[in-house]
Scaffold this active site. Structure first.
Site, PDB file in Angstrom:
ATOM      1  N   PRO A  10       0.789  -1.228   0.000  1.00 36.02           N
ATOM      2  CG  PRO A  10      -0.137  -1.119   2.126  1.00 36.02           C
ATOM      3  CD  PRO A  10       0.512  -2.070   1.166  1.00 36.02           C
ATOM      4  CG  ASN A  11      -0.257   4.340   1.319  1.00 38.61           C
ATOM      5  OD1 ASN A  11      -1.220   4.894   0.780  1.00 38.61           O
ATOM      6  ND2 ASN A  11      -0.333   3.796   2.510  1.00 38.61           N
ATOM      7  NE  ARG A  18       4.012   6.748   1.652  1.00 34.39           N
ATOM      8  CZ  ARG A  18       4.242   5.499   2.033  1.00 34.39           C
ATOM      9  NH1 ARG A  18       4.681   4.616   1.150  1.00 34.39           N
ATOM     10  NH2 ARG A  18       4.040   5.132   3.277  1.00 34.39           N
ATOM     11  CE1 TYR A  23       8.911   5.190   2.913  1.00 27.29           C
ATOM     12  CE2 TYR A  23       7.381   7.046   2.875  1.00 27.29           C
ATOM     13  CZ  TYR A  23       7.846   5.887   3.469  1.00 27.29           C
ATOM     14  OH  TYR A  23       7.266   5.424   4.622  1.00 27.29           O
ATOM     15  CG  ASN A  75       8.416  -1.900   0.094  1.00 26.22           C
ATOM     16  OD1 ASN A  75       7.887  -2.004   1.204  1.00 26.22           O
ATOM     17  ND2 ASN A  75       8.967  -0.776  -0.324  1.00 26.22           N
ATOM     18  CB  ALA A  78       1.726   0.251   6.511  1.00 25.69           C
ATOM     19  CD  GLU A  99      10.354  -7.177   5.333  1.00 21.97           C
ATOM     20  OE1 GLU A  99       9.707  -8.176   5.701  1.00 21.97           O
ATOM     21  OE2 GLU A  99      10.749  -6.306   6.125  1.00 21.97           O
ATOM     22  CG  HIS A 101      11.255  -2.067   4.282  1.00 23.81           C
ATOM     23  ND1 HIS A 101       9.888  -2.030   4.172  1.00 23.81           N
ATOM     24  CD2 HIS A 101      11.550  -3.221   4.913  1.00 23.81           C
ATOM     25  CE1 HIS A 101       9.386  -3.123   4.724  1.00 23.81           C
ATOM     26  NE2 HIS A 101      10.379  -3.862   5.172  1.00 23.81           N
ATOM     27  NE  ARG A 108      10.398   6.339   8.292  1.00 22.80           N
ATOM     28  CZ  ARG A 108       9.386   6.113   7.445  1.00 22.80           C
ATOM     29  NH1 ARG A 108       9.421   5.071   6.635  1.00 22.80           N
ATOM     30  NH2 ARG A 108       8.345   6.941   7.400  1.00 22.80           N
TER      31      ARG A 108
END
Ligand code: DQA
Length: 147
Positions: A10-11, A18, A23, A75, A78, A99, A101, A108
């Site tokens: 998502p996103n 964004r 990012y 990825n 969330a 995975e 990111h 963070r």
């Protein structure tokens, strides 16, 4: 021919606009184009996918096995932090998964430092921006060539 499926959660469709300070300024399409070029150079067949929906991502992981893919780069956005369904799907198909990111999830907010998906993966790459996808491709390719 090695076949790798890349799944984005998502996103990530909003990349480029964004929170670019976190990012980066590349869009997801930019990342896809770059990765497709790299895959071509390495003789890899790449399937690149994004969804904002958990169930669709689970379906795509399950389908990776029946569709004959050899590995997964994911990825989960969330969902990384709470989706047992995505973790279970990766464990179920038993395909090697990495995975990725863009941001350093360990530097963070505290909730981001925990990935419930990572234990089902062979490794995790984070904090290296879009290069993380290229590095995951390289690592997965090396692993699959060896097996
Ligand atoms: C992300 C990190 C997640 O915590 C966040 O929810 C995202 C993007 C990353 O690529 O840095 O959507 O997965």
């Amino acid at each position: 021919m090695i076949r790798i499926r890349v799944i984005n959660g998502p996103n990530l469709n909003l990349l480029g606009t964004r929170e670019p300070e976190i990012y980066g300024s590349l869009s997801l399409q930019d990342i896809q184009r770059r990765l497709e070029e790299e895959a071509k150079e390495q003789g890899i067949v790449l399937d690149f996918y994004q969804s904002n929906h958990e169930g669709d991502i689970v379906d795509k992981i399950q389908d990776a096995l029946s569709a004959g893919f050899d590995g997964i780069i994911i990825n989960p956005g969330a969902f990384t932090h709470y989706s047992y369904a995505i973790r279970d799907a990766i464990s179920a198909v038993k395909l090697p998964a990495i995975e990725v990111h863009l941001s350093n999830i360990h530097a963070r907010e505290e909730f981001r430092s925990k990935s419930v998906v990572a234990p089902a993966c062979i490794g995790q790459i984070c904090g290296l921006g879009a290069d993380g996808y290229s590095l995951a491709l390289l690592a997965l390719h090396k692993k699959l060539r060896r097996s």
